[in-house]
Enzyme design. Structure first.
Site, short mmCIF file in Angstrom:
data_model
loop_
_atom_site.label_atom_id
_atom_site.label_comp_id
_atom_site.label_asym_id
_atom_site.label_seq_id
_atom_site.Cartn_x
_atom_site.Cartn_y
_atom_site.Cartn_z
N CYS A 180 0.82 -1.06 0.00
CA CYS A 180 -0.04 -0.08 0.06
C CYS A 180 0.85 1.05 0.20
O CYS A 180 1.06 1.93 0.82
CB CYS A 180 -1.02 -0.03 1.14
SG CYS A 180 -2.20 1.13 1.03
N CYS A 360 -5.05 2.00 -5.57
CA CYS A 360 -4.54 2.64 -4.41
C CYS A 360 -5.67 3.77 -3.96
O CYS A 360 -5.74 4.89 -4.59
CB CYS A 360 -3.26 3.56 -4.63
SG CYS A 360 -2.67 4.02 -3.03
#
Length: 417
Positions: A180, A360
């Site tokens: 991430c 994302c």
């Protein structure tokens, strides 16, 4: 060698108490997002002999930890027991893998057990290298230092943010692939938005340290994030990295890799993201990609199979793929692995391809978010073409807080999304 294990006839996952050696048609190393998603899809496709090597009793939905650290979600919302998410009929081997021998098609476990396979899926995730920054391991967890990359520390992040009224807040990201990649920025924006609402933002110096030459690899999203940082008055240090921490003195050394200049910053709050790498047994073994300084598994970027060992597939954080390490990437990788693995068992050429899709969700304020979706070529690949996800949107925030966790637990981990 013992015969192949049969699946449990009940609706609960089978917990193995097998002898020192066992064989399974498909062995999956790792019971995280990638491993469970592949196991569930294999079972739905009719596979009858699937085993998952996973020692943990706890399963976490890690993307929610940013919102935990930002005071927008309780930690318990990200937690399930491993038994709850293990697909019915899958043999759960509650052990850690410590090595793979591709020649004999065997996996050795921490207890000394040997598990053989016809096909192997490698998805143990990555490891957080807290010792990768001198002083960080000793500092994290107290003295104003926290990290949303550990579940026990995400609530501490929120405690530090809401307790801060003045001083210097430092948010850092290490060089190299991390899971991430937007998370190191998101918590800075959530913190700044909270301080703005409380009327103390002007009394807090906020520094965001990023190793890349731009704030985001996809230009359209980089421009929005640059404006977000300007809005909050955040000092962004590009091509820079935290290279040392003194927790006692509350000081961090920031190195500008473009100039070589080092700066010592006194902080009151430090949110640190540790360097990340493959588990050591992967990095030291035959599956590692020599091109990866972090020891990640070698994998064909399109078919997700090991180029040197065609019986082995890899996906998720541990695979050395030129895309961001996210759960959204796993959601697209898993069906490719399952289809190509089944082709392999039938001696057919791999028929599925992965284009590098990843996503994302970039939270920029308490109820605002961008949804960055792109492929290997950094081309935007929106799931909602009728919605402009390059703009900060409230509906996208609700998607992250409520929609995506439901998609994860009730869709991905069930093999249906």
């Amino acid at each position: 060698m013992a015969p192949a294990s049969s699946p449990s006839p009940s609706n609960s996952p089978s917990r193995s108490h097998s002898p020192a050696q066992s064989h399974h048609q498909v062995v999956i190393i790792g019971g995280g997002t990638a491993g469970i998603t592949v196991a569930a899809r294999l079972r739905r496709a009719g596979a009858r002999d699937v085993a998952v090597l996973e020692p943990s009793e706890t399963h976490w939905y890690q993307p929610l930890w940013t919102l935990v650290g930002g005071g927008q979600a309780p930690l318990r919302a990200s937690l399930r027991t491993q038994a709850e998410v293990m697909p019915p009929g899958v043999r759960w081997l509650r052990e850690s893998a410590v090595s793979v021998d591709p020649a004999s098609r065997t996996v050795a476990t921490a207890s000394g057990r040997t598990v053989s396979y016809s096909r192997l899926v490698v998805a143990p995730g990555l490891q957080l290298d807290w010792d990768g920054v001198p002083g960080l391991a000793q500092a994290v967890g107290h003295g104003g230092v926290s990290s949303n990359y550990r579940p026990d520390l995400a609530p501490l992040t929120w405690d530090l943010i809401r307790g801060m009224k003045r001083g210097t807040a430092l948010f850092t990201m290490p060089a190299g692939p991390v899971k991430c990649g937007g998370a190191p920025q998101k918590i800075a924006y959530l913190a700044a938005d909270h301080w703005r609402k409380r009327g103390v933002l002007g009394s807090i110096r906020t520094i965001l340290v990023l190793p890349e030459p731009t704030m985001f690899k996809v230009p359209v999203f980089a421009r929005v994030l640059e404006e977000t940082a300007r809005r909050y008055g955040i000092e962004v240090r590009l091509q820079s990295e935290m290279t040392q921490v003194d927790g006692t003195a509350r000081q961090a050394v920031i190195t500008d890799h473009a100039t070589g200049v080092k700066e010592t910053v006194d902080y009151d709050l430090l949110h640190a993201v540790p360097p990340q790498r493959a588990p050591q047994w992967i990095a030291d073994g035959p599956l590692a990609d020599p091109a990866s300084p972090f020891g990640y598994v070698k994998a064909d970027p399109a078919i997700l199979r090991h180029p040197d060992f065609p019986e082995i597939f890899s996906l998720g954080d541990v695979a050395n793929l030129p895309t961001s390490k996210t759960g959204a990437a796993v959601r697209k990788q898993a069906p490719v692995v399952v289809r190509n693995l089944r082709d392999s068992l039938r001696d057919r050429p791999a028929s599925a391809r992965y284009d590098g899709y990843t996503s994302c969700p970039l939270v920029t304020a308490r109820h605002k978010m961008l949804l960055a979706e792109f492929d290997y070529d950094l081309r935007p690949t929106p799931s909602f073409p009728f919605i402009d996800t390059t703009k900060e949107r409230t509906d996208m925030w609700f998607l992250k807080r409520y929609g995506l966790p439901q998609l994860y637990f009730k869709g991905m981990l069930k093999g249906i999304a």
